[in-house]
Design a protein around this motif. Sequence first.
Motif, short mmCIF file in Angstrom:
data_model
loop_
_atom_site.label_atom_id
_atom_site.label_comp_id
_atom_site.label_asym_id
_atom_site.label_seq_id
_atom_site.Cartn_x
_atom_site.Cartn_y
_atom_site.Cartn_z
N VAL A 37 -68.53 72.87 65.14
CA VAL A 37 -69.54 71.91 65.58
C VAL A 37 -69.47 71.57 67.07
O VAL A 37 -70.43 71.09 67.63
N GLY A 38 -68.31 71.77 67.70
CA GLY A 38 -68.15 71.33 69.07
C GLY A 38 -68.57 72.38 70.09
O GLY A 38 -68.64 73.57 69.80
N ASN A 39 -68.86 71.92 71.29
CA ASN A 39 -69.27 72.83 72.37
C ASN A 39 -68.25 73.93 72.63
O ASN A 39 -68.61 75.09 72.86
N ALA A 40 -66.98 73.58 72.57
CA ALA A 40 -65.93 74.55 72.89
C ALA A 40 -65.76 75.61 71.81
O ALA A 40 -65.05 76.60 72.02
N ASP A 41 -66.42 75.45 70.69
CA ASP A 41 -66.25 76.37 69.57
C ASP A 41 -67.19 77.57 69.61
O ASP A 41 -67.15 78.41 68.72
N PHE A 42 -68.02 77.66 70.65
CA PHE A 42 -69.01 78.73 70.71
C PHE A 42 -68.76 79.64 71.91
O PHE A 42 -68.30 79.20 72.96
N ASP A 43 -69.08 80.91 71.71
CA ASP A 43 -68.88 81.91 72.76
C ASP A 43 -70.12 81.95 73.65
O ASP A 43 -71.02 82.76 73.46
N TRP A 44 -70.16 81.08 74.63
CA TRP A 44 -71.32 80.98 75.50
C TRP A 44 -71.48 82.20 76.39
O TRP A 44 -72.59 82.50 76.85
N ASP A 45 -70.41 82.93 76.63
CA ASP A 45 -70.51 84.15 77.43
C ASP A 45 -71.24 85.27 76.69
O ASP A 45 -71.53 86.31 77.28
N ALA A 46 -71.54 85.07 75.40
CA ALA A 46 -72.29 86.05 74.63
C ALA A 46 -73.78 85.70 74.57
O ALA A 46 -74.53 86.35 73.86
N PHE A 47 -74.21 84.71 75.32
CA PHE A 47 -75.60 84.28 75.32
C PHE A 47 -76.48 85.39 75.91
O PHE A 47 -76.23 85.88 77.01
N ASP A 48 -77.53 85.77 75.19
CA ASP A 48 -78.43 86.84 75.62
C ASP A 48 -79.52 86.26 76.53
O ASP A 48 -80.58 85.82 76.08
N VAL A 183 -80.20 71.11 77.66
CA VAL A 183 -78.77 71.41 77.76
C VAL A 183 -77.96 70.49 76.86
O VAL A 183 -77.32 70.94 75.91
N ALA A 184 -77.96 69.19 77.12
CA ALA A 184 -77.04 68.26 76.45
C ALA A 184 -77.17 68.31 74.93
O ALA A 184 -76.17 68.20 74.21
N GLU A 185 -78.39 68.49 74.43
CA GLU A 185 -78.61 68.52 72.97
C GLU A 185 -78.50 69.94 72.41
O GLU A 185 -78.59 70.13 71.19
N SER A 186 -78.32 70.93 73.27
CA SER A 186 -78.36 72.33 72.84
C SER A 186 -77.03 73.05 73.04
O SER A 186 -76.99 74.29 73.07
N ILE A 187 -75.95 72.29 73.18
CA ILE A 187 -74.63 72.90 73.38
C ILE A 187 -73.61 72.41 72.36
O ILE A 187 -72.44 72.78 72.41
N THR A 188 -74.05 71.60 71.40
CA THR A 188 -73.14 70.99 70.44
C THR A 188 -73.94 70.42 69.28
O THR A 188 -75.15 70.19 69.42
N THR A 189 -73.29 70.16 68.16
CA THR A 189 -73.93 69.41 67.07
C THR A 189 -73.45 67.96 67.05
O THR A 189 -73.91 67.17 66.23
N ARG A 190 -72.55 67.62 67.97
CA ARG A 190 -71.92 66.30 67.96
C ARG A 190 -72.66 65.32 68.87
O ARG A 190 -72.88 65.60 70.06
N ASN A 191 -73.02 64.16 68.32
CA ASN A 191 -73.73 63.17 69.11
C ASN A 191 -72.89 62.66 70.28
O ASN A 191 -73.42 62.39 71.37
N ASP A 192 -71.57 62.50 70.07
CA ASP A 192 -70.74 61.99 71.16
C ASP A 192 -70.70 62.96 72.33
O ASP A 192 -70.69 62.54 73.49
N GLU A 193 -70.74 64.27 72.05
CA GLU A 193 -70.77 65.24 73.14
C GLU A 193 -72.14 65.26 73.82
O GLU A 193 -72.23 65.45 75.05
N PHE A 194 -73.22 65.05 73.05
CA PHE A 194 -74.55 64.92 73.65
C PHE A 194 -74.58 63.76 74.64
O PHE A 194 -75.06 63.90 75.78
N VAL A 195 -74.06 62.62 74.24
CA VAL A 195 -74.04 61.44 75.11
C VAL A 195 -73.17 61.70 76.34
O VAL A 195 -73.57 61.40 77.48
N ARG A 196 -72.02 62.26 76.12
CA ARG A 196 -71.10 62.51 77.24
C ARG A 196 -71.70 63.50 78.24
O ARG A 196 -71.57 63.33 79.45
#
Length: 276
Positions: A37-48, A183-196
Motif C-alpha cells: 500500500v505504501g509509496n516505497a512498495d512500488f517499482d517506480w523505475d518501471a513506469f512506462d 502526484v500526491a494521490e497517485s503514488i500511494t493508497t495511504r491517506n497519511d502519505e497523500f497528506v504528507r
Amino acid sequence: MAVSDASYDRDSYHRRRKSVTRPDPRLDSAMDIARRVGNADFDWDAFDSAAYFEHNYGTLRGDDERIIEIVADFFHSDRRTWGARAIDVGAGANLYPALTMLPFAGEVILFERAFTNREWLQDQIKKPCPSWWQFWSHMNAGRSAYKPIKDPFDLLSRRAKVEKGNIFSLKPGQYDMGTMFFVAESITTRNDEFVRATQSFVNSLVPRGSFAAAFMRDSSGYRVGGRSFPACSVDERDVRQALDPVATDVRIQTVESKDLRDGYCGMIVATGHKRT
C-alpha cells in the motif's frame, strides 16, 4: 538533488525499458496492490513513460483544456515578477504544468523520482512531441504574459532542469512558484502519505509562493503499460484538509471529464499560496 551521471546510462535505460514492456504478472493483481500500500512498495523505475504520454497527452483533451484555463489564469492574474524559481513536482510524462509557469520563471525544476520519467523528460526537452503545441496554443490564448513567447519549447530547453528526487524529501522554502499534477494521490493508497506529499510540495515554496495542484478525484488506482499502480481516493474535502495547514487563498475547483477512464470520477484543481 541533481541527477547523477549514472542515472542516464543508456544501456541501463534500455534494459529497464525492456523490462517495462514485459509486465511482471505478479504486479498485476488487485491483491498485490492491497498488500503493497505504501509509496516505497512500488517499482517506480518501471513506469512506462511513453505509454502514459500516449494515453493521456497524445492529443489535447477537454478536461486538460479546463485545467489549463484554471492554472494559466491563476498564474497570469497573480502578477508575479518575471524570474521566479519554479518547480514541477513529480513531473512525470507531462510538460504542460511546466509550460504554465514558463512566462514567469527564470528556472524550472522538473523534479521526478522515476528513472524512466527522467529519461523521457530529458528527451522531450530536446525534441518535444507535436501535441504539446496544442497545449501551448490553448495556454496563450488571450493571456498577454504568454503571447510574447514564440518558441516555448526552445525557451523551456534553456530554463528547465531535470532533477532526481523524492517528494517526501523536498527542502522547505526553496521555490517561488510550483505545480504538482496527479502526484500526491497517485503514488500511494495511504491517506497519511497523500497528506504528507501534498504538504511537502507546498512547504517547498517560499512564504506567499504561488501553487497549482491537480488531483484525480476518487481514484481507485491505474494501469500503465500493463502494470498496476496505487492511488488514494480523495475528494474536494480531502484536498482542502491537506492544504489548510500550509496554504492560504486556496480555491478548489472540480473538472468534469467527458472521456472518463476506469478508476476515477473527474479531477480537482487547487490554487493558492504558501502560508507565511
